[in-house]
Each structure stands twice: as C-alpha cells, then as structure tokens.
Scaffold this active site. Structure first.
Site, PDB file in Angstrom:
ATOM      1  N   GLY A  63       0.843  -1.142  -0.099  1.00 26.84           N
ATOM      2  CA  GLY A  63      -0.023  -0.079  -0.187  1.00 26.84           C
ATOM      3  C   GLY A  63       0.961   1.261   0.013  1.00 26.84           C
ATOM      4  N   PHE A  64       1.681   1.402   1.066  1.00 30.30           N
ATOM      5  CA  PHE A  64       2.608   2.350   0.960  1.00 30.30           C
ATOM      6  C   PHE A  64       1.925   3.752   1.066  1.00 30.30           C
ATOM      7  CE2 PHE A  64       4.616  -0.806  -1.408  1.00 30.30           C
ATOM      8  CZ  PHE A  64       5.193  -1.480  -0.515  1.00 30.30           C
ATOM      9  N   THR A 110       3.145  -6.396   6.206  1.00 30.49           N
ATOM     10  CA  THR A 110       3.988  -5.492   7.296  1.00 30.49           C
ATOM     11  C   THR A 110       4.150  -6.463   8.218  1.00 30.49           C
ATOM     12  OG1 THR A 110       1.813  -4.733   8.366  1.00 30.49           O
ATOM     13  CG2 THR A 110       3.023  -3.410   7.175  1.00 30.49           C
ATOM     14  N   LYS A 154      12.156 -10.805  13.634  1.00 28.21           N
ATOM     15  CA  LYS A 154      12.339 -11.186  12.043  1.00 28.21           C
ATOM     16  C   LYS A 154      11.660 -10.254  11.184  1.00 28.21           C
ATOM     17  CE  LYS A 154      12.709 -15.259   9.147  1.00 28.21           C
ATOM     18  NZ  LYS A 154      12.887 -16.515   9.108  1.00 28.21           N
ATOM     19  N   THR A 155      10.137 -10.147  11.744  1.00 30.33           N
ATOM     20  CA  THR A 155       9.246  -9.202  10.732  1.00 30.33           C
ATOM     21  C   THR A 155       9.706  -7.918  10.900  1.00 30.33           C
ATOM     22  OG1 THR A 155       7.634  -9.380  12.277  1.00 30.33           O
ATOM     23  CG2 THR A 155       7.285 -10.879  10.562  1.00 30.33           C
ATOM     24  N   GLY A 160       5.829   2.300  16.430  1.00 29.74           N
ATOM     25  CA  GLY A 160       5.613   1.938  14.931  1.00 29.74           C
ATOM     26  C   GLY A 160       6.994   1.991  14.570  1.00 29.74           C
ATOM     27  N   GLY A 180       7.195   0.769  10.696  1.00 30.13           N
ATOM     28  CA  GLY A 180       7.092   0.763   9.330  1.00 30.13           C
ATOM     29  C   GLY A 180       7.641   1.924   8.284  1.00 30.13           C
ATOM     30  N   GLU A 181       7.283   3.150   8.991  1.00 33.04           N
ATOM     31  CA  GLU A 181       7.593   4.132   8.174  1.00 33.04           C
ATOM     32  C   GLU A 181       9.242   4.589   8.630  1.00 33.04           C
ATOM     33  OE1 GLU A 181       5.564   5.208   5.860  1.00 33.04           O
ATOM     34  OE2 GLU A 181       3.548   5.267   6.496  1.00 33.04           O
TER      35      GLU A 181
HETATM   36 MO1  MOS Z   1       1.709   5.056   5.216  1.00 37.84          MO
HETATM   37  S1  MOS Z   1       2.384   6.675   3.926  1.00 37.84           S
HETATM   38  O1  MOS Z   1       1.037   5.832   6.351  1.00 37.84           O
HETATM   39  O2  MOS Z   1       0.633   4.012   4.245  1.00 37.84           O
END
Ligand code: MOS
Length: 701
Positions: free
Chosen positions: A231-232, A460, A596-597, A665, A667-668
């Site tokens: 998605g990103f 994710t 790992k993830t 978080g 991810g970002e």
């Molecule tokens: Mo991310 S840019 O918050 O999907």
C-alpha cells in the site's frame, strides 16, 4: 514466550506458493470488467464525448461518462482521497482524470472499447510545475492535529545574533508508490447491500466513504480483503476507481471488477509531492544550535487539499530554543498528492539532516558529535519528556557497528582502489500515532484461540504479530491462535498506515486476550493446560472477550520512534554513479514483537531510502502536463543490485506510556533518514554537496 520470538510469517507459505488471494484473483460468477478512460489533458472542458463505437463493440455492456453517471452522495475531505468525484461534470483538472468507464463482459473487450471513446476537449491553460508558482502559495490546514506553522522562540533574533549561520534550499522529487499489486476493486450488490472486495489499507475508512457516496448506511456496505499487495499510502484514502466500481455494479445489477493498469497507478491514487525546503540554522561556534527555521513549499492540486507536513520532524528533532516551521501549498493541474512511505518526516528530514551535515562541516565538527551536542532530552516543541528515547544508544551502537570512527573528516579523503568512499549519517524520527481499536478474542473447546479484528494484511507482518500478542498473554503456543482480518464486519481496527497496527490494533488484541484470560481464570483455569477443560466443564462452545484500545487524545509525554542511520557509498570517479555498499540502521521503537518481521520491515524501509536517494523521480512533462514515464521501466526503484549490505538492530525498551503492548511504530521509520545519510556520504566521498534528491550522476560530474 511468543513476544520477542523471531518466528516466520504465518502467511509466508501461502504467499510464496501463490495461494494467497488478492482482490483481482477473487472468482465471481457473472463478473463484468470495468476500464477507466483517463483524460489526456491536464485542464479542459469536455466539449463532447463520442461513445458510440465503444458502446457498439461486441461484449460492451455500458459506457459511463459524465452525461449518464448518477450523482454520488455529497462527500469531501478525508478519508476521501480527492474531493472531485468521478464522472460528475465536464471539467478536467488533471491528466488521467476519469472521463469514461467502459464495462464489458471481458477485460480484453473493455480495454479495446476504452480506446474507441473519443472525447473532444476544450483546452484550458494549465500549470504543472509548482516551482514556478511559489508567489501564489497558500496556507492550508494540515491533516490530523498539526498546525501548518509553528514557532518556538524567536528565530529571527537568533539568526541575527548567531556566530554561525547556514541557509540552504533542498529539493525532493515527485514519487509514486509503485505497489506490486495495482489497486483493485470488486463490487457486488445483493438485495440493496454492497459488498466490496477492495485492495485498501483501511476497510473501515473505505466503507465510510463508499456508504456516503452511494447514499447508504454504513451497515449496508461491507468491505473486505484477504491480502493487499503493498500500500505504502496509495491505498489509504479512497479514490475514484472504488466509487466507479460500486456505481457501475449498482447500475448494471452485476458484479463489477476494476483493476487499475500500471500506468493508471501513476494518476489515480495520489503520489508523494515534490518539495522545496529552505533550512536556516544558526549555532554557536561550539556547535550548540540556537535557531532552526524550516520553510517548505509543496506541490498540491485543484481537486483536493493534501499538504504534506514535511516540517513536522524538525519541530522535535534537536534541543534548540528557537524553531520555526512553515508549510505552503502550490496548486497545479495534477491529481491530489497523498501520504507515501515515508511521509512527513521522511521528506522533511532529507532537508534537515543534510543541513545538519553542512553545519557540521561549517563548524569543522564530526557530524555525529554535532547531533550528540544537540541531543533533545525533551521535545523542544512543547517541553514534554519523551515516552522513551534510546536514540543516544542508537547513535553509539550504530557508530560501532558501522565503524564510524574509521572515518576521516575531510571530503575525498577515503579511497578504495578506483572508488571514492564516503561515510554519511543521519537521524530518523517518526511520530508514534495511536488510533482507537477493537478486537474480539475467543477460545473454543479445543483450546483454539480466535482473534478477530478488521485490520488489513498489507505485507507488514501484522498477520503474524497479532497472534503472537494473543499467544503471549494467554500463555499458549502461537500455533493455537487463528486470526481473521480484512472485513468491516469484524471489530474495527485502524487503517494500516502511519505505522499504527502493532501498537494500536495490537493493544486491542492484548486487552481482549487479557480479559479472556481473566474469564478463564474465573472459570477455574489455573494454567493454559486447563483452558479447554474449563470450557468443556462449563458446557459452553466458546468464551469471548472484547478487547479495547482507546488512547487518550493527549499524552503527557512526547511520542516518537527514533533511529540512527549510517551509510557507506562508493563512487568510481570516472563513472560517478553512487553505489550504496553498506547501511547500518539502529532503532528505538519500544518493544519489538517479532525481530524477524521487524528486521524485514527495516530492510524494506532502508531499500526505499536508497530509492529516494538515488533513483525515484517521477519526471513530469510540463508541456503536456503529464507524468512522463508511467511504468517501472521509467520510474526506477531499487533492485537487488542497488542494495549493498544492510545491518539492522533495535535498542529495545517496552514503552508502556504509548500503549500496553509497549511497541511504537516501525514501518515508516525504516524509510526515514536514509536519503540524507546517503547524500551526506556522497558529499564525504566526492566533496560535492547535493541538495536535491534523487542524486543523479550528472550532479557529480
Ligand atoms: Mo503509510 S504512507 O502511512 O501508508
């Protein structure tokens, strides 16, 4: 122990064997295929549109244009991606804007007929280069809770009075998300209710928008997905294609599938807007910062109001008594921008952290020492202490793992054979968001635990991490936990965006599991071995608990994740293409549920950062007002050959201030700081200061 276990992705085998079902894969009897016809002009009125040939093509069911499309219900603002709803009028405000929708029995027929639609445009003057419009820039409210301008102290006075001053302008490029799976929607109406299989990051958010646009109660709309192929950010808000699929399915009384083409993904669901950012930093000779001013101009559109908050990170990055940030929007004839990994700080820290490197050279100080000299013990924007911040340890461990002490200060002073070698570093910081979440946790007579929450599986690791949390609380192996997700009929979880899922949805799972454990204990279970027995003894099929995460809107602490990025580049002087040979990223993000993830997330993020630094740039043809190269041949993303060694580490500390799971978080975060670290390494290697990403070889000639 399940939390902290580096287990493989539970859905990994399904994905690599092709069994994981993505929206476009869903079989549906009697399905029709819809294809969007996009405007080839960036600004025009549609004088007329000839659909006769398209409509007459064998297998075509209907061609929708603004002349025969029903009016959507009124809706504007988030989570709608752009305010201009599709096929509602003759005005075209960006290239690629839907001007027709062809629906046919087969995809091939629909694609062929789409080519037969003949619009006549009455062209209007257009502007797609935002950099020529800075004098007409607007102030707009930003998303969430942020003010567009911020002022702490008096940056004008500190600038005037400071011993050392640095003022430079930095540019970042337009970028596109380029998810592996293009957005796809399958709309099915039954008895006045709409079921939408949709490749979105937020099924609940999609339902909100679709229901309003279709003039339905949210209860009449169900949005589902099994797997989302990335998605990103581009599948966060709801875009025209989803509304068109729902509309066409209702009008035709048949299921309709709409899958964007790769080219359409460059115009149909936002992009990361280019930025022009000016940093004015003042300091004392000993390196102490006295003022930071960060002024930004962002590309915007006439169809929405997205203004990217690139200065957010600068407000909280370093201890400094005066900090000002501003954001200005310049509208151009393009689709509306949208968040893209990494949004906000991910763009702004490119400028701020190259500027810090420049300041270090101005002061003749080690760039890492300059960061440590200005280490923020409290958030300079409001004086709040951080909930947990192990950034100092990140710097230390990162420097040690990387070998930062081997670096010589002077640019062009390190070589390896033909290669110039450069070491650069930067700080990463990302706001830790919290969003209300619900999860239902049940156990059956076999002792199998079911976790139900509407969250999405977008790659994710949530599919693995959420069961781990339930398993940990209940003291059972993760193999005994099932998860259902991706369905608005399940307890609501937030959009999978802004790195909130583990912390927020995870905390609802945690709460549900804890409550279930209490119920089991009250029913007589002394240990996990008793769970099934207790249920069978009390004659119930299953025991259920509702998990809740309702974070307060305000925290007494400042909530951020942090990282320290160190990059090594190698550049053959005769062919000055920077190669990233090594990156070390050390992160402070609270507790890590699955190393790992989590590591995979950071490898992905760092790879994105390499793209931002060296490759990603959606060139715009300003004469035609269109993105030039709407494919993965012209829009470059890193491949394995572009990625050197990546070393990731976490400095863990459960952050119980942010949420009960203790996880912020990540991810970002992985995609932040990388661009600056690489640009700084390129300076160190070559002596050429690049203030524009991506760095292209001609800039180093
Ligand atoms: Mo991310 S840019 O918050 O999907």
């Amino acid at each position: 122990m399940s939390i902290g276990a580096a287990i493989d992705r539970l859905e990994g085998a399904e994905k690599v064997t092709g069994q994981a079902r993505y929206t476009a894969d869903i079989p549906m009897k009697g399905v029709l295929h819809a294809v969007i016809v996009g405007s080839t002009r960036p600004h025009a009125r549609i004088a007329s549109i000839d659909v006769e040939a398209a409509q007459a093509a064998p297998g075509v069911i209907r061609v929708f244009t603004h002349l025969n499309t029903p009016k959507f219900g009124e809706i504007s603002g988030l989570p709608l991606g752009q305010d201009l709803l599709p096929l509602q009028g003759d005005l075209v405000l960006y290239e690629g804007q839907p001007i027709a929708l062809v629906v046919a029995r087969s995809l091939e027929t629909a694609m062929e007929a789409a080519r037969l639609v003949k619009p006549v445009y009455r062209e209007q003057p257009f502007e797609t280069d935002f950099s020529t419009g800075l004098d007409r820039a607007e102030t707009r409210p930003m998303i969430f809770f942020w003010e567009s301008d911020s002022h702490v102290g008096d940056t004008t006075a500190t600038w005037r009075d400071s011993e050392v001053r640095l003022k430079q302008t930095y540019r970042t490029a337009d970028r596109h998300h380029c998810t592996l799976e293009p957005s796809a929607t399958l709309a099915v109406w039954r008895r006045g209710k709409l079921a939408l299989f949709d490749s979105v990051q937020g099924v609940i958010d999609a339902r909100t928008v679709i229901a309003k646009a279709m003039r339905l109660d949210p209860g009449q709309v169900r949005v589902k997905n099994d797997f989302v192929g990335g998605g990103f950010g581009c599948k966060g808000w709801v875009w025209p294609h989803q509304l068109l699929a729902a509309m066409a399915a209702r009008e035709l009384g048949r299921p309709v599938k709409l899958v964007l083409t790769r080219a359409q993904t460059f115009t149909s669901h936002g992009y990361q807007p280019a930025s022009i950012q000016t940093l004015a930093i003042s300091a004392r000779k000993d390196g102490q910062l006295t003022g930071i001013r960060h002024d930004s101009f962002l590309a915007g559109s006439y169809v929405g109001n997205h203004i990217e908050g690139v200065g957010i990170g600068t407000r909280s990055l370093y201890a400094c008594s005066s900090i000002s940030t501003t954001h200005r929007l310049v509208r151009v004839h393009r689709g509306d921008p949208t968040p893209m990994r990494a949004p906000l700080e991910g763009i702004g820290l490119v400028a701020a952290e190259i500027a810090m490197d420049e300041l270090a050279y101005e002061l003749r100080m080690d760039p890492l020492a300059l960061r440590l000299r200005n280490y923020a013990e409290v958030d300079p924007s409001d004086g709040k202490p951080f909930s947990s911040k192990k950034l100092r340890e990140c710097y230390e461990q990162g420097a040690a793992r990387f070998g930062w002490s081997r670096r010589s200060f002077e640019p062009r002073s390190m070589r390896d054979g033909r290669d110039l070698v450069g070491y650069g570093m930067a700080t990463a910081l990302f706001s830790a968001f919290r969003v209300p979440s619900r999860a239902r946790v049940s156990i059956d007579t076999q002792g199998v635990v079911l976790v139900e929450t509407s969250t999405q599986e977008i790659g994710t690791g949530a599919r693995t991490v959420l069961p781990q949390i339930a398993a940990e609380v209940l003291g059972i192996p993760v193999e005994r936990v099932r998860l259902t997700w991706g369905d608005t009929d399940l307890p609501p979880a937030p959009m999978t965006a802004g790195s909130v899922t583990t912390g927020s949805a995870g905390s609802a799972v945690y709460d549900g599991a804890l409550k279930l454990k209490q119920k089991l204990a009250a029913a007589g279970a002394k240990s996990p071995a008793d769970y099934a027995k207790v249920l069978r003894g009390s004659n119930v099929e299953k025991l259920t608990a509702d998990g809740v995460f309702d974070p307060p809107a305000e925290s007494p602490k400042a909530l951020f994740s942090f990282g320290a990025i160190f990059a090594e580049v190698r550049i053959d002087e005769r062919i000055p293409i920077p190669r990233v040979s090594r990156i070390v990223g050390v992160y402070s993000a609270g507790r890590i549920i699955n190393p790992k993830t989590a590591r995979s997330q950071m490898i992905g993020g760092l790879t994105w950062g390499i793209g931002q630094a060296l490759l990603e740039h959606s060139a715009m043809d300003h004469r035609l007002g269109r993105f030039l190269s709407k494919n993965l041949a012209g829009y470059l993303v890193p491949v394995n050959a572009d990625v050197g060694q990546i070393d990731v580490a976490f400095i863990e500390e459960p952050d119980l201030e942010v949420n009960p799971v203790g996880a912020r978080g990540i991810g970002e975060l992985g995609a932040i700081g990388v661009g600056a670290a690489i640009a700084n390494a390129v300076f160190h290697a070559t002596g050429v200061r690049v203030r524009e990403l991506p760095i292209r070889p001609e800039m180093l000639m």
